[in-house]
Design a protein around this motif. Sequence first.
Motif, PDB file in Angstrom:
ATOM      1  N   ALA A  38     -31.671  -6.397 -52.704  1.00 53.32           N
ATOM      2  CA  ALA A  38     -30.816  -6.533 -53.895  1.00 53.32           C
ATOM      3  C   ALA A  38     -30.968  -5.307 -54.791  1.00 53.32           C
ATOM      4  O   ALA A  38     -29.973  -4.769 -55.297  1.00 53.32           O
ATOM      5  CB  ALA A  38     -31.172  -7.810 -54.662  1.00 53.32           C
ATOM      6  N   TYR A  39     -32.190  -4.844 -54.952  1.00 56.43           N
ATOM      7  CA  TYR A  39     -32.409  -3.656 -55.787  1.00 56.43           C
ATOM      8  C   TYR A  39     -31.764  -2.422 -55.159  1.00 56.43           C
ATOM      9  O   TYR A  39     -31.137  -1.620 -55.858  1.00 56.43           O
ATOM     10  CB  TYR A  39     -33.903  -3.399 -56.010  1.00 56.43           C
ATOM     11  N   MET A  41     -29.182  -2.231 -53.443  1.00 56.56           N
ATOM     12  CA  MET A  41     -27.723  -2.284 -53.578  1.00 56.56           C
ATOM     13  C   MET A  41     -27.265  -2.139 -55.027  1.00 56.56           C
ATOM     14  O   MET A  41     -26.172  -1.657 -55.281  1.00 56.56           O
ATOM     15  CB  MET A  41     -27.191  -3.588 -52.983  1.00 56.56           C
ATOM     16  N   THR A  42     -28.088  -2.573 -55.977  1.00 53.41           N
ATOM     17  CA  THR A  42     -27.664  -2.539 -57.384  1.00 53.41           C
ATOM     18  C   THR A  42     -28.354  -1.447 -58.186  1.00 53.41           C
ATOM     19  O   THR A  42     -27.828  -1.015 -59.202  1.00 53.41           O
ATOM     20  CB  THR A  42     -27.969  -3.883 -58.073  1.00 53.41           C
ATOM     21  N   ALA A  48     -31.579  -7.242 -59.768  1.00 57.26           N
ATOM     22  CA  ALA A  48     -32.233  -7.645 -58.514  1.00 57.26           C
ATOM     23  C   ALA A  48     -32.993  -8.956 -58.702  1.00 57.26           C
ATOM     24  O   ALA A  48     -32.987  -9.817 -57.821  1.00 57.26           O
ATOM     25  CB  ALA A  48     -33.164  -6.546 -58.022  1.00 57.26           C
ATOM     26  N   ILE A  51     -30.316 -11.728 -58.859  1.00 57.37           N
ATOM     27  CA  ILE A  51     -29.707 -11.950 -57.552  1.00 57.37           C
ATOM     28  C   ILE A  51     -30.685 -12.643 -56.613  1.00 57.37           C
ATOM     29  O   ILE A  51     -30.308 -13.553 -55.873  1.00 57.37           O
ATOM     30  CB  ILE A  51     -29.176 -10.625 -56.977  1.00 57.37           C
ATOM     31  N   THR A  80     -27.992 -12.348 -49.430  1.00 55.92           N
ATOM     32  CA  THR A  80     -28.267 -11.392 -50.507  1.00 55.92           C
ATOM     33  C   THR A  80     -27.105 -10.427 -50.669  1.00 55.92           C
ATOM     34  O   THR A  80     -26.631 -10.197 -51.787  1.00 55.92           O
ATOM     35  CB  THR A  80     -29.566 -10.603 -50.212  1.00 55.92           C
ATOM     36  N   ARG A  81     -26.641  -9.884 -49.580  1.00 56.24           N
ATOM     37  CA  ARG A  81     -25.528  -8.929 -49.632  1.00 56.24           C
ATOM     38  C   ARG A  81     -24.280  -9.577 -50.234  1.00 56.24           C
ATOM     39  O   ARG A  81     -23.624  -9.002 -51.105  1.00 56.24           O
ATOM     40  CB  ARG A  81     -25.217  -8.410 -48.231  1.00 56.24           C
ATOM     41  N   THR A  83     -24.112 -12.111 -52.196  1.00 50.88           N
ATOM     42  CA  THR A  83     -24.359 -12.395 -53.610  1.00 50.88           C
ATOM     43  C   THR A  83     -24.196 -11.127 -54.443  1.00 50.88           C
ATOM     44  O   THR A  83     -23.602 -11.156 -55.526  1.00 50.88           O
ATOM     45  CB  THR A  83     -25.768 -13.006 -53.804  1.00 50.88           C
ATOM     46  N   VAL A  84     -24.693 -10.010 -53.940  1.00 53.32           N
ATOM     47  CA  VAL A  84     -24.529  -8.733 -54.644  1.00 53.32           C
ATOM     48  C   VAL A  84     -23.049  -8.371 -54.733  1.00 53.32           C
ATOM     49  O   VAL A  84     -22.564  -7.969 -55.797  1.00 53.32           O
ATOM     50  CB  VAL A  84     -25.321  -7.596 -53.954  1.00 53.32           C
ATOM     51  N   TYR A  87     -21.409 -10.441 -57.276  1.00 52.42           N
ATOM     52  CA  TYR A  87     -21.845  -9.995 -58.595  1.00 52.42           C
ATOM     53  C   TYR A  87     -21.079  -8.743 -59.021  1.00 52.42           C
ATOM     54  O   TYR A  87     -20.629  -8.640 -60.162  1.00 52.42           O
ATOM     55  CB  TYR A  87     -23.348  -9.721 -58.574  1.00 52.42           C
ATOM     56  N   LYS A  88     -20.922  -7.814 -58.094  1.00 57.83           N
ATOM     57  CA  LYS A  88     -20.228  -6.562 -58.416  1.00 57.83           C
ATOM     58  C   LYS A  88     -18.748  -6.786 -58.721  1.00 57.83           C
ATOM     59  O   LYS A  88     -18.143  -6.000 -59.442  1.00 57.83           O
ATOM     60  CB  LYS A  88     -20.380  -5.555 -57.275  1.00 57.83           C
TER      61      LYS A  88
END
Length: 186
Positions: A38-39, A41-42, A48, A51, A80-81, A83-84, A87-88
């Motif tokens: 998560a970190y 990606m963000t 992170a 997420i 996780t992907r 969810t990211v 979120y984005k």
Amino acid sequence: MDSNANCEYLRYISDTADPKEVLRELMIQYGNDVWNYAYSMTRKWEVADDISQEVFIKVYKNLFTFRNEASVKTWLLKITRNTVLDYKKSAFFRRVTLVDYISAKGTESSAEAEVIEKMAVNDIWKQVLKLPPKYREVLILYGHYQLSMREIADLLGVSEGTVKSRLHHARAKVIKLKESEIHGSA
């Protein structure tokens, strides 16, 4: 753990424990992997954290929908992907990103930025974090999480050829970034 061991592991803890215990075991076993992905990606600590919590809430709600088609790690990284990506897409993310961009323009380094900088001691890691998301993601999944090309392709929803191509381009970009850093500071 290999894929079969992961499936057996989840099946074992599913059969022998209540859902809360299964979740606890998954968080202990894979919590760092979920947070790190998560970190990566963000590139934001607090995002992170959020997420990661969201991922494990989703896992808890959907624990028994795991179909053993992939390893537990791959399943968690896919959640996780997604969810990211969700979120984005949200308006909140766009506002926070804009505020971060504006506030970073005219200010000194924050304590958080300094800590992150110190933690990013490894030059290669710094270069990887500079890559566009599609390249950064394949490098991290392949190099850090040691997923196979097939697992990465399944997780990203692309072909293995696309994964190989992105991996090749990502490596080339890291080398180019490193070379420009060396020649730029000389």
